[in-house]
Design a protein around this motif. Structure first.
Motif, PDB file in Angstrom:
ATOM      1  N   ALA A 306       7.033   3.551   6.415  1.00 13.85           N
ATOM      2  CA  ALA A 306       6.466   2.600   7.383  1.00 13.85           C
ATOM      3  C   ALA A 306       6.870   1.164   7.081  1.00 13.85           C
ATOM      4  CB  ALA A 306       4.944   2.702   7.381  1.00 13.85           C
ATOM      5  N   ARG A 307       7.225   0.887   5.832  1.00 10.57           N
ATOM      6  CA  ARG A 307       7.503  -0.491   5.442  1.00 10.57           C
ATOM      7  C   ARG A 307       8.893  -0.913   5.938  1.00 10.57           C
ATOM      8  NH1 ARG A 307       3.975  -1.142   0.990  1.00 10.57           N
ATOM      9  NH2 ARG A 307       3.791  -3.323   1.613  1.00 10.57           N
ATOM     10  N   TYR A 453       3.420  -8.732  10.956  1.00  5.64           N
ATOM     11  CA  TYR A 453       2.037  -8.990  11.303  1.00  5.64           C
ATOM     12  C   TYR A 453       1.080  -7.980  10.636  1.00  5.64           C
ATOM     13  CZ  TYR A 453      -2.278  -8.623  13.763  1.00  5.64           C
ATOM     14  OH  TYR A 453      -3.600  -8.506  14.039  1.00  5.64           O
ATOM     15  N   TRP A 454       1.389  -6.697  10.802  1.00  6.93           N
ATOM     16  CA  TRP A 454       0.434  -5.672  10.308  1.00  6.93           C
ATOM     17  C   TRP A 454       0.496  -5.495   8.788  1.00  6.93           C
ATOM     18  CZ3 TRP A 454       2.100  -1.425   7.620  1.00  6.93           C
ATOM     19  CH2 TRP A 454       3.456  -1.093   7.732  1.00  6.93           C
ATOM     20  N   ASP A 455       1.613  -5.949   8.187  1.00  6.51           N
ATOM     21  CA  ASP A 455       1.812  -5.726   6.753  1.00  6.51           C
ATOM     22  C   ASP A 455       1.873  -7.065   6.011  1.00  6.51           C
ATOM     23  OD1 ASP A 455       2.153  -4.128   4.521  1.00  6.51           O
ATOM     24  OD2 ASP A 455       4.319  -3.903   4.775  1.00  6.51           O
ATOM     25  N   THR A 458      -2.726 -10.861   4.063  1.00  5.71           N
ATOM     26  CA  THR A 458      -4.157 -10.531   4.075  1.00  5.71           C
ATOM     27  C   THR A 458      -4.405  -9.018   4.078  1.00  5.71           C
ATOM     28  OG1 THR A 458      -4.537 -12.613   5.189  1.00  5.71           O
ATOM     29  CG2 THR A 458      -6.347 -11.045   5.186  1.00  5.71           C
ATOM     30  N   PRO A 459      -3.797  -8.280   5.010  1.00  5.30           N
ATOM     31  CA  PRO A 459      -4.064  -6.828   4.958  1.00  5.30           C
ATOM     32  C   PRO A 459      -3.612  -6.181   3.648  1.00  5.30           C
ATOM     33  CG  PRO A 459      -2.455  -7.355   6.682  1.00  5.30           C
ATOM     34  CD  PRO A 459      -3.017  -8.647   6.202  1.00  5.30           C
ATOM     35  N   ARG A 460      -2.536  -6.691   3.045  1.00  2.00           N
ATOM     36  CA  ARG A 460      -2.113  -6.094   1.773  1.00  2.00           C
ATOM     37  C   ARG A 460      -3.149  -6.336   0.688  1.00  2.00           C
ATOM     38  NH1 ARG A 460       4.403  -6.782   0.660  1.00  2.00           N
ATOM     39  NH2 ARG A 460       4.996  -6.804   2.850  1.00  2.00           N
TER      40      ARG A 460
END
Lengths: 508, 382
Positions: A306-307, A453-455, A458-460
């Motif tokens: 996914a990365r 954006y998704w990775d 903050t989310p990490r």
């Protein structure tokens, strides 16, 4: 078989700091590095009478004794600050886009920065002030999050760090539009974007604002003897604390247990096995899960797939036989863009044919003595946002890189009016192939996983505990939770080293 | 009052969005395909061709070029490409010792890439070359290091015309360049002045003559023989100007005495600084009365107590003791033998080519350092 509490794979910025943290926590540590030098990209090399910095443009968040940044605080607690001679970078940056008639030179210091911005874009005052207020809020929230090791109290977050939470899910451009920043001011403010390698529709505001805030409030620093001085200082500290560090030694396998898939050991090149229950991998999960572990659970394969690989590096190094004054090179740090629209620029950066963006440093403007009197040392860096260098064959390689380097010089000369082509005394060109060889990163990636954006940051950070899926295996460096860049990599080593000390203590 | 950020109509919607970030990422991570991860990547594979590392090679051909030079051709086991002018390190066990020497590659880049062959031309001049002359035979296995070095044409720096100046076996990198110009892997004009004692000392004469074209010329300069068709004496300004009218970059490969002489000639023509480059020569013995010292060498978790001699480099002492240690340029410049000095005094042959921080933190290059006392070093495995 030799047994260690922890093995650190890779003596890059993250791995070296992690090793010191482990040693400070009382662990018996082995660092293995496949290269003959420490630091990964944090190194230097000599050509003739020049010693080139391999990658560091300027160290963010270091500050001065009186205005200490987080990296200095970290280096203090590692016991390395005083092993290194530091100098300060004179100004933040000069950004040029001929196409869009932008040529702005920005200073350090919040007030100076705002004043300068207002002088370029008078109607930007309100929005640039708001930007710095939000950036300050973001920085305070991050300091709080760190102080509680990521286990935040929701009430505290909502009452004291409400702005952080509110901007937290937006991109740079979403927030700058919400605070109604004029286009030209956005363009000037966003100049640093290439240091993070994602365009401003995708890049998280929190990530960008916190970086800009650290630069503008703490300034930027350089070790006098290039980043090799930092890397050797960290190695020195590892040895002082009794750690082992083996160069020219590649870890080829991580042995995992049949019971819990956790770490049991490491196999080195030549087949030697080292027994350990803890590994800190200062390299890409793509490499670790792609070829170092035999049985990888399906969920981890999905997550790795996914990365997105981030920018692949290209750097031209020039030693020039005239002084910066003679050559007409005025500044330390240039950002030259084809367009100030970061989304468009990001697209252009996908191909060798179209990418002409560059972040260029003239080290003499920060440190006149970095090269002999009457000479100048420069490095020109760009990123490739796709695998275009994968299409270059070995046979065409030398011509391709030389033609590209020539375009970089031409762009610099066109945009700044200086003349350097005829003064080249030493030249060296690093391409994605060079970076792939030097550190083994996939496709010559130098920025880890992209800050999509998704990775993003903050989310990490929010998912740090959840991302730790293999017992005994943690990651440091540009691919990990703090993303890429020197200071981020040092912080990742700090976090991951301390976490591993905790893991070891839990096991008893 | 402090500024309160709000993007959506109601501030709480910004909060909800923040809370969703974890869920979004979780879904993205789990939603990716489970196709196996790549074992390698195109760029990384090309990098391996450009920097193949050590490889085992088989000696497939030996040609005697002159009384004291032979060309050894090896079959490669890894795909390999290089810049004409680069060298590679040849390594073999010689008795109790593990010995390696850098030699300029005399064959062309495309011969390596397309035919999987590399040739090294070796002059009988010392310990390893003597051994090669006596012992090496077709079918023998050796270790060959990756092509390395900066003695090649730099189109962004060098002038379109290069004047090559070769002394004796210093012809080898230029022979590779001449072939590269013909095959198209290099694009520049090479005017080569090749100095030797007598005609029979010229290596590759027939081959060089057959490569002559608009972009490659060769002028032979004999120091100890008068013969028609050859220049006589040393390579001087006068001889160079007779054949070269345009501006040029000079590249020199040969003994240090030749550099000292030719540099002065070139200076008269204002060919200095960026327009002049030398291939570095291996560091030899130091002219002192040999004195024995104790040398402790740490490699990984092993320690060895060996003997060092004040007239030999630390690298040579370690190789003689059979230690597997890194070596490449043997001239102090490439830094591959970078080792930590734990204790002891040493002297560096020639200029100190270390990085600044290496000197600060006591790292040395054993290939160019002589012991002046008992010493202890921590050395990476070679």
């Amino acid at each position: 078989m030799e047994k260690y509490d922890a093995v650190v794979i890779g003596a890059g910025n993250g791995g070296l700091v992690a090793a010191i943290r482990l040693l400070q926590g009382g662990a018996k540590v082995l660092v293995v590095e496949k290269h003959n030098l420490p630091g990964g990209f944090a190194t230097s090399f000599r050509r003739g009478r020049f010693e080139f910095e391999a990658s560091l443009h300027e160290l963010n968040d270091f500050g001065t004794k009186d205005n200490s940044g987080d990296v200095r605080a970290l280096f203090d607690s590692l016991g390395v600050t005083d092993k290194i001679e530091w100098l300060e970078i004179p100004e933040a940056y000069r950004v040029i886009s001929k196409e869009e008639k932008i040529d702005a030179t920005m200073p350090f210091g919040v007030k100076n920065f705002i004043d300068k911005m207002v002088s370029y874009v008078p109607e930007s005052k309100d929005s640039i002030e708001k930007f710095f207020e939000l950036a300050k809020n973001v920085h305070a929230a991050q300091a709080y999050t760190n102080s509680v090791n990521g286990v935040t109290d929701q009430k505290v977050m909502l009452s004291e760090h409400a702005n952080f939470v509110k901007v937290g899910s937006y991109s740079v451009n979403e927030v700058l539009n919400a605070i109604k920043m004029p286009k030209k001011a956005k363009d000037i403010l966003n100049a640093y974007w290439c240091y993070l390698g994602a365009h401003c529709d995708d890049l998280s505001f929190v990530h960008y604002a916190s970086m800009v805030y650290r630069y503008i409030t703490k300034g930027a620093s350089m070790p006098k003897m290039r980043s090799h001085e930092i890397s050797l200082a960290l190695v020195e500290r590892i040895r002082e604390l009794g750690g082992d560090i083996w160069f020219n030694t590649e870890a080829v396998k991580i042995i995992t247990s049949k019971q819990d898939n956790g770490v049991e050991g490491v196999v080195l090149n030549g087949g030697r096995e080292i027994k350990t229950r803890h590994v800190i991998a200062n390299c890409a999960p793509h490499i670790v899960y792609g070829r170092m572990i035999d049985k990888v659970p399906e969920q981890i394969i999905r997550e790795t797939n996914a990365r997105k690989l981030a920018g692949r590096g290209f750097t031209l190094f020039l030693g020039l036989n005239k002084s910066a004054d003679e050559l007409g090179i005025e500044n330390h740090n240039y950002f030259l863009y084809d367009t100030m629209d970061t989304v468009k620029q990001y697209e252009l950066m996908k191909t060798i044919k179209n990418n002409r963006a560059q972040a260029t440093v003239c080290l003499n403007r920060a440190y006149p003595e970095c090269s002999p009197k009457g000479t100048t040392m420069m490095y020109f860096t760009t990123l490739f946002m796709s695998d275009d260098w994968g299409n270059v064959t070995a046979e065409n390689y030398f011509k391709t890189k030389e033609e590209y380097a020539k375009e970089m010089i031409k762009r610099f000369e066109q945009d700044t009016g200086s003349k350097i082509m005829d003064s080249i005394e030493e030249i060296s060109i690093a391409t994605p192939m060079t970076y792939a060889r030097y550190c083994g990163h996939p496709e010559g990636d130098i920025y880890g996983y992209e800050s999509q954006y998704w990775d993003g940051l903050t989310p990490r950070l929010l998912m740090m505990a959840e991302d730790h899926k293999t017992r005994g295996l943690r990651f440091a460096g540009g691919y990990s939770m703090r993303l890429s860049g020197y200071s981020s990599a040092y912080f990742s080593g700090d976090i991951t080293g301390r976490q591993t000390v905790g893991d070891i203590k839990k096991e008893g | 009052m402090a500024y309160r950020f709000k993007k959506q109509i109601f501030g709480f919607m910004d909060l909800l969005r923040f809370k969703k970030m974890v869920k979004v990422r979780r879904e993205k991570l789990s939603g990716a395909p489970s196709t196996p991860l790549p074992k390698t990547y195109k760029v990384n594979e090309t990098a391996k061709i450009l920097h193949p590392g050590n490889q085992s090679v088989k000696l497939i051909d030996i040609v005697k070029d002159t009384a004291d030079t032979k060309t050894y051709t090896f079959e490669l086991t890894k795909k390999t490409f290089f810049r004409a002018g680069q060298y590679a390190v040849l390594r073999s066990n010689v008795g109790e010792s593990l010995v390696s020497r850098p030699y300029a590659i005399s064959s062309s880049p495309l011969t390596a890439l397309k035919e999987g062959k590399v040739s090294l031309t070796i002059k009988k001049a010392g310990f390893f070359s003597d051994w090669m002359f006596k012992n090496a035979k077709v079918g023998d296995e050796f270790t060959l290091g990756a092509p390395f070095g900066q003695f090649y044409y730099e189109p962004l720096k060098d002038r379109k015309t290069v004047v090559g100046i070769a002394g004796g076996s210093g012809i080898t990198p230029f022979y590779s360049m001449a072939q590269a110009i013909k095959e198209g892997s290099e694009e520049f004009k090479l005017i080569l002045f090749y100095g030797a004692k007598t005609e029979k000392d010229l290596i590759f004469k027939k081959e060089l003559d057959s490569l002559v074209s608009d972009n490659f010329k060769v002028i032979y300069v004999l120091s100890d023989e008068k013969k028609s068709g050859y220049e006589e004496g040393f390579i001087t300004k006068k001889i160079i100007e007779k054949y070269v009218t345009e501006e040029f970059t000079a590249m020199l490969c040969g003994p240090d005495a030749m550099y000292a002489f030719v540099d002065k000639e070139l200076e008269k023509m204002n060919v200095t600084g960026k327009y002049l480059k030398h291939e570095a020569n291996c560091i030899g013995v130091r002219d002192v009365k040999p004195k024995k010292y104790k040398l402790k060498v740490n490699i990984k978790d092993n320690s060895y107590e060996i003997e060092a001699s004040s007239d030999e480099t630390l690298l040579v002492s370690m190789e003689k003791a059979g230690l597997k240690v890194p070596s490449r340029c043997r001239a102090g410049g490439c830094g591959y033998c970078h080792s930590k000095l734990i204790s002891g005094q040493f002297s560096i042959a020639g200029a100190d080519k270390r990085r600044l921080a290496d000197a600060k933190f006591s790292y040395i290059h054993p290939c160019c350092s002589y012991p002046d006392s008992d010493m202890e070093l921590t050395v990476p495995e070679g």
